[in-house]
Design a protein around this motif. Structure first.
Motif, PDB file in Angstrom:
ATOM      1  N   GLU A   1       0.864  -1.189   0.000  1.00 43.44           N
ATOM      2  CA  GLU A   1       0.000   0.000   0.000  1.00 43.44           C
ATOM      3  C   GLU A   1       0.895   1.232   0.000  1.00 43.44           C
ATOM      4  O   GLU A   1       1.633   1.470   0.955  1.00 43.44           O
ATOM      5  CB  GLU A   1      -0.930   0.009   1.207  1.00 43.44           C
ATOM      6  N   ILE A   2       0.848   1.988  -1.072  1.00 40.32           N
ATOM      7  CA  ILE A   2       1.679   3.194  -1.202  1.00 40.32           C
ATOM      8  C   ILE A   2       0.817   4.392  -0.854  1.00 40.32           C
ATOM      9  O   ILE A   2      -0.171   4.685  -1.550  1.00 40.32           O
ATOM     10  CB  ILE A   2       2.249   3.315  -2.627  1.00 40.32           C
ATOM     11  N   ARG A   3       1.165   5.081   0.212  1.00 41.20           N
ATOM     12  CA  ARG A   3       0.393   6.220   0.703  1.00 41.20           C
ATOM     13  C   ARG A   3       1.152   7.521   0.491  1.00 41.20           C
ATOM     14  O   ARG A   3       2.374   7.522   0.297  1.00 41.20           O
ATOM     15  CB  ARG A   3       0.050   6.038   2.184  1.00 41.20           C
ATOM     16  N   ALA A   4       0.428   8.623   0.562  1.00 41.71           N
ATOM     17  CA  ALA A   4       1.031   9.941   0.346  1.00 41.71           C
ATOM     18  C   ALA A   4       1.849  10.338   1.566  1.00 41.71           C
ATOM     19  O   ALA A   4       1.290  10.463   2.664  1.00 41.71           O
ATOM     20  CB  ALA A   4      -0.045  10.983   0.078  1.00 41.71           C
ATOM     21  N   PRO A   5       3.160  10.545   1.418  1.00 39.70           N
ATOM     22  CA  PRO A   5       3.970  10.972   2.567  1.00 39.70           C
ATOM     23  C   PRO A   5       3.780  12.442   2.912  1.00 39.70           C
ATOM     24  O   PRO A   5       4.073  12.852   4.035  1.00 39.70           O
ATOM     25  CB  PRO A   5       5.399  10.691   2.111  1.00 39.70           C
ATOM     26  N   VAL A   6       3.320  13.250   1.954  1.00 37.63           N
ATOM     27  CA  VAL A   6       3.067  14.676   2.189  1.00 37.63           C
ATOM     28  C   VAL A   6       1.779  15.048   1.471  1.00 37.63           C
ATOM     29  O   VAL A   6       1.299  14.329   0.589  1.00 37.63           O
ATOM     30  CB  VAL A   6       4.231  15.561   1.684  1.00 37.63           C
ATOM     31  N   SER A   7       1.229  16.179   1.843  1.00 37.80           N
ATOM     32  CA  SER A   7       0.061  16.713   1.128  1.00 37.80           C
ATOM     33  C   SER A   7       0.524  17.543  -0.058  1.00 37.80           C
ATOM     34  O   SER A   7       1.562  18.211   0.006  1.00 37.80           O
ATOM     35  CB  SER A   7      -0.784  17.579   2.068  1.00 37.80           C
ATOM     36  N   GLY A   8      -0.244  17.499  -1.140  1.00 40.29           N
ATOM     37  CA  GLY A   8       0.115  18.280  -2.317  1.00 40.29           C
ATOM     38  C   GLY A   8      -0.604  17.796  -3.555  1.00 40.29           C
ATOM     39  O   GLY A   8      -1.539  16.973  -3.491  1.00 40.29           O
ATOM     40  N   LYS A   9      -0.158  18.288  -4.691  1.00 44.22           N
ATOM     41  CA  LYS A   9      -0.750  17.920  -5.973  1.00 44.22           C
ATOM     42  C   LYS A   9       0.051  16.771  -6.577  1.00 44.22           C
ATOM     43  O   LYS A   9       1.281  16.816  -6.618  1.00 44.22           O
ATOM     44  CB  LYS A   9      -0.754  19.122  -6.917  1.00 44.22           C
ATOM     45  N   ILE A  10      -0.648  15.735  -7.032  1.00 44.73           N
ATOM     46  CA  ILE A  10       0.006  14.537  -7.540  1.00 44.73           C
ATOM     47  C   ILE A  10       0.065  14.567  -9.060  1.00 44.73           C
ATOM     48  O   ILE A  10      -0.854  15.074  -9.726  1.00 44.73           O
ATOM     49  CB  ILE A  10      -0.705  13.258  -7.040  1.00 44.73           C
ATOM     50  N   SER A  11       1.145  14.052  -9.606  1.00 42.84           N
ATOM     51  CA  SER A  11       1.344  14.057 -11.050  1.00 42.84           C
ATOM     52  C   SER A  11       0.607  12.880 -11.685  1.00 42.84           C
ATOM     53  O   SER A  11      -0.063  12.092 -11.003  1.00 42.84           O
ATOM     54  CB  SER A  11       2.838  13.970 -11.363  1.00 42.84           C
ATOM     55  N   ARG A  12       0.776  12.730 -12.973  1.00 43.69           N
ATOM     56  CA  ARG A  12       0.199  11.566 -13.655  1.00 43.69           C
ATOM     57  C   ARG A  12       1.005  10.327 -13.292  1.00 43.69           C
ATOM     58  O   ARG A  12       2.170  10.396 -12.922  1.00 43.69           O
ATOM     59  CB  ARG A  12       0.217  11.780 -15.169  1.00 43.69           C
ATOM     60  N   SER A  13       0.347   9.162 -13.432  1.00 43.35           N
ATOM     61  CA  SER A  13       1.001   7.895 -13.145  1.00 43.35           C
ATOM     62  C   SER A  13       1.842   7.466 -14.334  1.00 43.35           C
ATOM     63  O   SER A  13       1.410   7.567 -15.492  1.00 43.35           O
ATOM     64  CB  SER A  13      -0.046   6.825 -12.830  1.00 43.35           C
ATOM     65  N   THR A  14       3.050   6.979 -14.064  1.00 48.33           N
ATOM     66  CA  THR A  14       3.943   6.571 -15.149  1.00 48.33           C
ATOM     67  C   THR A  14       3.708   5.144 -15.599  1.00 48.33           C
ATOM     68  O   THR A  14       4.154   4.755 -16.687  1.00 48.33           O
ATOM     69  CB  THR A  14       5.414   6.719 -14.708  1.00 48.33           C
ATOM     70  N   LEU A  15       3.021   4.317 -14.780  1.00 47.44           N
ATOM     71  CA  LEU A  15       2.734   2.925 -15.131  1.00 47.44           C
ATOM     72  C   LEU A  15       1.250   2.646 -14.958  1.00 47.44           C
ATOM     73  O   LEU A  15       0.604   3.168 -14.044  1.00 47.44           O
ATOM     74  CB  LEU A  15       3.541   1.973 -14.252  1.00 47.44           C
ATOM     75  N   SER A  16       0.728   1.807 -15.831  1.00 46.90           N
ATOM     76  CA  SER A  16      -0.685   1.446 -15.769  1.00 46.90           C
ATOM     77  C   SER A  16      -0.879   0.256 -14.848  1.00 46.90           C
ATOM     78  O   SER A  16       0.051  -0.512 -14.561  1.00 46.90           O
ATOM     79  CB  SER A  16      -1.207   1.105 -17.172  1.00 46.90           C
TER      80      SER A  16
END
Length: 397
Positions: free
Chosen positions: A167-182
């Motif tokens: 489970e990969i969770r957000a370590p900080v708050s902010g705006k997330i980029s696009r995902s590089t892998l499907s």
């Protein structure tokens, strides 16, 4: 009829021969609007070119090898610290954890039996049936199982950690980029970032200033609390002033050898725009990597000679104004200006308080001509203007 025509012709000839100035009279000196040079409160400012930088920027990387099972965020949206972003395949890690937990249970049972054997051997030690060697063997056997239990428990913790990594969770708050892998791809620690999170509020703004300018700022504000007396304002790329103010919080300890500059950093709020939602594009004014104009502004105004910007003209030799003397003649006067706004010019040299300069109708003035001065009505409001700063490669002209 002949007499009437003769009289009419004589009248026409008389009118054509009359000079124009005889009809209209001589013209007077041009009327101009003037202001009196005086000291006014202005706010000291210095401008530099800066770049916006996020306070936190994190790349999300897989820490175990597994299939990417779910993506649980919208690309480009804002996420909160702790939000679940990716879920990897959990089955193999859950099975591994259960196997390690079973090994712990087995060793715990052996340890309990070894403890019972040790206690029995110790109770028989002082009887004819007891032997010291039996006690020593039981003690060693118990210590062996205790050590095996610690190792097995460590294996359980390692398996639990690997399971948590699915489970990969957000370590900080902010705006997330696009995902590089499907979803469906196998990810490994060497796959590179799956996405990046850029914090949004607050932001940093970094800008270089020359050593000379840094010393000038230090001396200018030394009796006003140092850098605590300076506030930061930003001008956005479209020329509008940003509504938030920032504070300096860091100065590089070293001077850049190739530019002879310090790098300063300020922290400035970057809230949502009115009516904007967190997931909308452009919902905040400042973006990571954006170029802005940084204005260092003193918190207390100072007195300086200030005149309307419309009173200043310039040519190849520099800036000048027209001063009206006691005989009401316009005299050209060279002036040295500080950093000026579109409405206000701060005069460093060339004028004295109490002199009169032309501010309106200046296009009708020539050096040495007599003018008809009148105070501008209503008097022009002179807002805060920029004070001079030492030249720097990063400063705007």
């Amino acid at each position: 009829m002949r007499v009437m025509l003769a009289l009419l012709a004589a009248a026409v000839l008389l009118g054509l021969s009359t000079p124009i100035h005889a009809q209209f009279g001589p013209g007077g000196p041009p009327a101009v609007g003037v202001v009196t040079v005086q000291k006014r409160p202005v706010t000291e400012t210095s401008e530099f070119v800066g770049r916006i930088q996020a306070t936190d920027k994190v790349d999300l990387v897989a820490r175990v090898t597994a299939f990417l099972q779910e993506r649980l965020f919208t690309e480009g949206a804002e996420v909160e610290q702790g939000d679940l972003l990716f879920r990897l395949e959990r089955g193999p890690f859950e099975a591994d954890l259960e196997a390690k937990q079973a090994a712990v249970a087995q060793i715990q049972a052996l340890l309990r039996n070894a403890t019972i054997t040790l206690n029995r051997a110790q109770s028989l030690l002082n009887t004819p049936a007891g032997q010291r060697s039996t006690v020593d063997d039981a003690l060693a056997n118990q210590a062996n199982y205790a050590a095996q239990l610690l190792a097995a428990q460590a294996q359980v913790r390692a398996s639990q950690i690997n399971l948590n990594y699915t489970e990969i969770r957000a370590p900080v708050s902010g705006k997330i980029s696009r995902s590089t892998l499907s979803v469906g791809n196998v990810v490994t620690p060497s796959s590179g970032p799956l996405a990046s999170i850029v914090s949004q509020d607050p932001m940093y703004v970094l800008f270089p200033i020359s050593v000379r300018t840094a010393l000038d700022l230090r001396n200018r504000y030394s009796d006003k609390g140092g850098v605590a007396a300076v506030i930061i304002r930003l001008k956005l790329p479209d020329g509008t002033m940003y509504g938030q103010i920032g504070r300096l919080d860091y100065v590089d300890p070293s001077v850049a050898a190739n530019t002879d500059t310090f790098t300063l950093r300020a922290r400035i709020p970057n809230p949502l725009r009115p009516g904007a939602r967190p997931g909308e594009p452009g919902n905040r004014e400042l973006s990571d990597g954006e170029f802005v104009t940084v204005t260092l502004e003193g918190v207390q105004p100072v007195l300086a000679l200030a005149i309307p910007r419309s009173a200043v003209l310039s040519d190849q030799q520099g800036s000048y104004v027209y001063v009206v003397d006691a005989e009401k003649r316009a005299q050209q006067r060279r002036v040295q200006l500080g950093q000026s706004t579109p409405d206000t010019a701060v005069v460093l040299a060339g004028l004295q308080a109490g002199e009169t300069v032309v501010a309106d109708g200046i296009q009708r003035v020539r050096p040495g001509i007599e003018v008809n001065p009148a105070p501008i009505s209503p008097p022009p409001a002179v807002p805060s203007a920029a004070a001079p700063s030492a030249p720097t490669p990063a400063a705007r002209n």
